[in-house]
Design a protein around this motif. Structure first.
Motif, PDB file in Angstrom:
ATOM      1  N   THR A 142      24.469 -27.370  32.904  1.00  0.00           N
ATOM      2  CA  THR A 142      24.829 -28.248  31.793  1.00  0.00           C
ATOM      3  C   THR A 142      23.601 -28.560  30.933  1.00  0.00           C
ATOM      4  OG1 THR A 142      24.455 -30.339  32.994  1.00  0.00           O
ATOM      5  CG2 THR A 142      26.628 -29.311  33.209  1.00  0.00           C
ATOM      6  N   GLY A 143      22.418 -28.441  31.523  1.00  0.00           N
ATOM      7  CA  GLY A 143      21.203 -28.669  30.765  1.00  0.00           C
ATOM      8  C   GLY A 143      21.009 -27.669  29.646  1.00  0.00           C
ATOM      9  N   LEU A 144      21.593 -26.475  29.774  1.00  0.00           N
ATOM     10  CA  LEU A 144      21.481 -25.474  28.721  1.00  0.00           C
ATOM     11  C   LEU A 144      22.160 -25.945  27.436  1.00  0.00           C
ATOM     12  CD1 LEU A 144      22.188 -22.325  30.916  1.00  0.00           C
ATOM     13  CD2 LEU A 144      19.970 -23.035  29.978  1.00  0.00           C
ATOM     14  N   ALA A 145      23.240 -26.710  27.580  1.00  0.00           N
ATOM     15  CA  ALA A 145      23.906 -27.264  26.400  1.00  0.00           C
ATOM     16  C   ALA A 145      23.013 -28.292  25.715  1.00  0.00           C
ATOM     17  CB  ALA A 145      25.242 -27.894  26.793  1.00  0.00           C
ATOM     18  N   HIS A 146      22.280 -29.083  26.496  1.00  0.00           N
ATOM     19  CA  HIS A 146      21.355 -30.052  25.909  1.00  0.00           C
ATOM     20  C   HIS A 146      20.204 -29.347  25.195  1.00  0.00           C
ATOM     21  CE1 HIS A 146      23.257 -33.609  27.609  1.00  0.00           C
ATOM     22  NE2 HIS A 146      23.310 -33.008  28.788  1.00  0.00           N
ATOM     23  N   LEU A 147      19.713 -28.254  25.769  1.00  0.00           N
ATOM     24  CA  LEU A 147      18.679 -27.492  25.087  1.00  0.00           C
ATOM     25  C   LEU A 147      19.216 -26.886  23.796  1.00  0.00           C
ATOM     26  CD1 LEU A 147      16.870 -25.604  27.998  1.00  0.00           C
ATOM     27  CD2 LEU A 147      16.010 -27.535  26.678  1.00  0.00           C
ATOM     28  N   ARG A 148      20.428 -26.380  23.837  1.00  0.00           N
ATOM     29  CA  ARG A 148      21.059 -25.808  22.642  1.00  0.00           C
ATOM     30  C   ARG A 148      21.124 -26.838  21.517  1.00  0.00           C
ATOM     31  NH1 ARG A 148      21.725 -21.682  20.943  1.00  0.00           N
ATOM     32  NH2 ARG A 148      23.189 -20.627  22.267  1.00  0.00           N
ATOM     33  N   ALA A 149      21.379 -28.104  21.843  1.00  0.00           N
ATOM     34  CA  ALA A 149      21.527 -29.146  20.824  1.00  0.00           C
ATOM     35  C   ALA A 149      20.228 -29.401  20.061  1.00  0.00           C
ATOM     36  CB  ALA A 149      22.010 -30.441  21.474  1.00  0.00           C
ATOM     37  N   ILE A 150      19.086 -28.988  20.621  1.00  0.00           N
ATOM     38  CA  ILE A 150      17.811 -29.174  19.929  1.00  0.00           C
ATOM     39  C   ILE A 150      17.743 -28.304  18.675  1.00  0.00           C
ATOM     40  CG2 ILE A 150      15.313 -28.865  20.153  1.00  0.00           C
ATOM     41  CD1 ILE A 150      15.632 -29.577  23.127  1.00  0.00           C
ATOM     42  N   GLY A 151      18.382 -27.147  18.721  1.00  0.00           N
ATOM     43  CA  GLY A 151      18.437 -26.282  17.551  1.00  0.00           C
ATOM     44  C   GLY A 151      17.573 -25.042  17.619  1.00  0.00           C
ATOM     45  N   ALA A 152      16.729 -24.930  18.635  1.00  0.00           N
ATOM     46  CA  ALA A 152      15.901 -23.740  18.809  1.00  0.00           C
ATOM     47  C   ALA A 152      16.641 -22.722  19.676  1.00  0.00           C
ATOM     48  CB  ALA A 152      14.581 -24.122  19.481  1.00  0.00           C
ATOM     49  N   PRO A 153      16.317 -21.427  19.536  1.00  0.00           N
ATOM     50  CA  PRO A 153      16.884 -20.451  20.474  1.00  0.00           C
ATOM     51  C   PRO A 153      16.560 -20.830  21.914  1.00  0.00           C
ATOM     52  CG  PRO A 153      15.826 -19.326  18.635  1.00  0.00           C
ATOM     53  CD  PRO A 153      15.472 -20.778  18.512  1.00  0.00           C
ATOM     54  N   VAL A 154      17.535 -20.665  22.785  1.00  0.00           N
ATOM     55  CA  VAL A 154      17.398 -21.031  24.195  1.00  0.00           C
ATOM     56  C   VAL A 154      17.217 -19.765  25.029  1.00  0.00           C
ATOM     57  CG1 VAL A 154      18.527 -22.089  26.188  1.00  0.00           C
ATOM     58  CG2 VAL A 154      18.776 -23.115  23.922  1.00  0.00           C
ATOM     59  N   VAL A 155      16.217 -19.786  25.895  1.00  0.00           N
ATOM     60  CA  VAL A 155      15.924 -18.669  26.788  1.00  0.00           C
ATOM     61  C   VAL A 155      16.150 -19.120  28.223  1.00  0.00           C
ATOM     62  CG1 VAL A 155      14.162 -17.006  27.536  1.00  0.00           C
ATOM     63  CG2 VAL A 155      14.189 -17.811  25.154  1.00  0.00           C
ATOM     64  N   PHE A 156      16.715 -18.245  29.041  1.00  0.00           N
ATOM     65  CA  PHE A 156      16.856 -18.546  30.461  1.00  0.00           C
ATOM     66  C   PHE A 156      15.918 -17.656  31.255  1.00  0.00           C
ATOM     67  CE2 PHE A 156      18.871 -17.852  34.676  1.00  0.00           C
ATOM     68  CZ  PHE A 156      18.668 -19.141  35.155  1.00  0.00           C
ATOM     69  N   ASP A 157      15.038 -18.276  32.012  1.00  0.00           N
ATOM     70  CA  ASP A 157      14.090 -17.569  32.868  1.00  0.00           C
ATOM     71  C   ASP A 157      14.739 -17.354  34.229  1.00  0.00           C
ATOM     72  OD1 ASP A 157      12.057 -16.774  34.563  1.00  0.00           O
ATOM     73  OD2 ASP A 157      10.570 -18.140  33.725  1.00  0.00           O
ATOM     74  N   ALA A 158      15.250 -16.154  34.421  1.00  0.00           N
ATOM     75  CA  ALA A 158      16.049 -15.876  35.610  1.00  0.00           C
ATOM     76  C   ALA A 158      15.215 -15.705  36.870  1.00  0.00           C
ATOM     77  CB  ALA A 158      16.885 -14.614  35.385  1.00  0.00           C
ATOM     78  N   THR A 159      13.949 -15.327  36.727  1.00  0.00           N
ATOM     79  CA  THR A 159      13.165 -15.045  37.926  1.00  0.00           C
ATOM     80  C   THR A 159      12.336 -16.242  38.394  1.00  0.00           C
ATOM     81  OG1 THR A 159      11.572 -13.917  36.461  1.00  0.00           O
ATOM     82  CG2 THR A 159      13.096 -12.553  37.693  1.00  0.00           C
ATOM     83  N   HIS A 160      11.739 -17.014  37.483  1.00  0.00           N
ATOM     84  CA  HIS A 160      11.029 -18.203  37.930  1.00  0.00           C
ATOM     85  C   HIS A 160      11.984 -19.268  38.468  1.00  0.00           C
ATOM     86  CE1 HIS A 160       7.658 -16.492  35.582  1.00  0.00           C
ATOM     87  NE2 HIS A 160       6.942 -17.065  36.532  1.00  0.00           N
TER      88      HIS A 160
END
Length: 280
Positions: A184-202
């Motif tokens: 759900t935190g990804l939606a909060h990051l999206r609301a900032i307006g910058a492209p959102v990246v997910f770091d799958a390995t770290h």
């Protein structure tokens, strides 16, 4: 938040909500020139076959290590020389970490994306120095930070003249020696307006899990990357990959084996398409 739109990775536009994701991928740390070229060349072919924007990722210095005995990489002079050669000869964008303000200008002469490590995401002088270059700035969210608090990090960069900023989720501390990802935190990051990246390995790291070294569980990477893609809130993905992860001096347990990466990537792309369709 105000920044130029769309942002570009090399000659490819990247922006929130784009139809296709972009990728940052490569080894954790530069180990040798030949190995860096081998990984970069194979990744270049992989992403070209799928018509995906991609930047080769590798660190010239790993300043945040568990112990003094941990390898840190070739250093800025030799490391940037290798990255410059990869960019020129393979004609691909490159990304690297910076740890202190003094590294930003020199790295920016070579790379397309400056990355701010998670532990340094609130270091104002470092953010300002990165913003004053012509590079995109990818900031990893600190394991200790709420996703909505990244708006202040982004504002430091944009208010300092940054050409473009991206925010990366890489998991949050959960007790000792473990990270969890709040989707759900990804939606909060999206609301900032910058492209959102997910770091799958770290995100599958186990900090301090091996005593003097960080542990991890790479078998969890495929499921986490698919889950993040399916939310519809992620624009790009970060993967550390290596032909023999267990031989790497840094982050071996959470890195993906290069031979297994195409299948992981294709499964992720199917989940990404479904997530985009659902969110639209």
């Amino acid at each position: 938040m105000t920044q130029s739109s769309p942002l570009r990775l090399g000659d490819r536009p990247i922006s929130p909500g784009a139809r296709k994701p972009f990728f940052f991928a490569g080894p954790c740390v530069l180990e040798s020139r030949d190995l860096a070229f081998e990984i970069a060349g194979r990744l270049r072919e992989l992403f070209a076959e799928r018509d995906l924007a991609f930047a080769f990722k590798a660190s010239f210095d790993k300043a945040n290590r568990s112990s003094l005995g941990s390898g840190r990489g070739p250093g800025p002079e030799l490391g940037l020389e290798w990255l410059a050669a990869i960019k020129q000869e393979l004609e691909i964008p490159v990304l690297t970490d910076v740890h202190v303000p003094e590294q930003c200008a020199a790295a920016a002469e070579v790379v397309d994306v400056l990355q701010i490590p998670a532990f340094l995401c609130r270091q104002t002088d470092l953010l300002i120095a990165a913003a004053r270059t012509d590079c995109l700035v990818n900031v990893k969210k600190g394991q200790f930070l709420a996703p909505w608090d990244m708006q202040h990090v982004v504002k430091k960069i944009t208010d300092s003249g940054g050409k473009g900023v991206l925010v990366t989720e890489r998991g949050s501390s959960f007790g000792y020696g473990r990270l969890v990802v709040d989707m759900t935190g990804l939606a909060h990051l999206r609301a900032i307006g910058a492209p959102v990246v997910f770091d799958a390995t770290h995100s599958v790291q186990q900090p301090g899990g091996l005593g003097e070294r960080t542990g991890g569980d790479r078998t969890l990477v495929p499921a986490l990357s698919r889950a993040a893609a399916a939310t519809g809130n992620v624009d790009g993905f970060f993967f550390e990959v290596h032909p023999d992860p267990d031989s790497s001096p840094s982050d071996g347990p959470n890195m993906v084996q290069l031979e297994e990466f195409p299948a992981i990537l294709d499964d992720l792309l199917r989940a990404f398409e479904a997530g985009r369709a659902a969110s639209s």
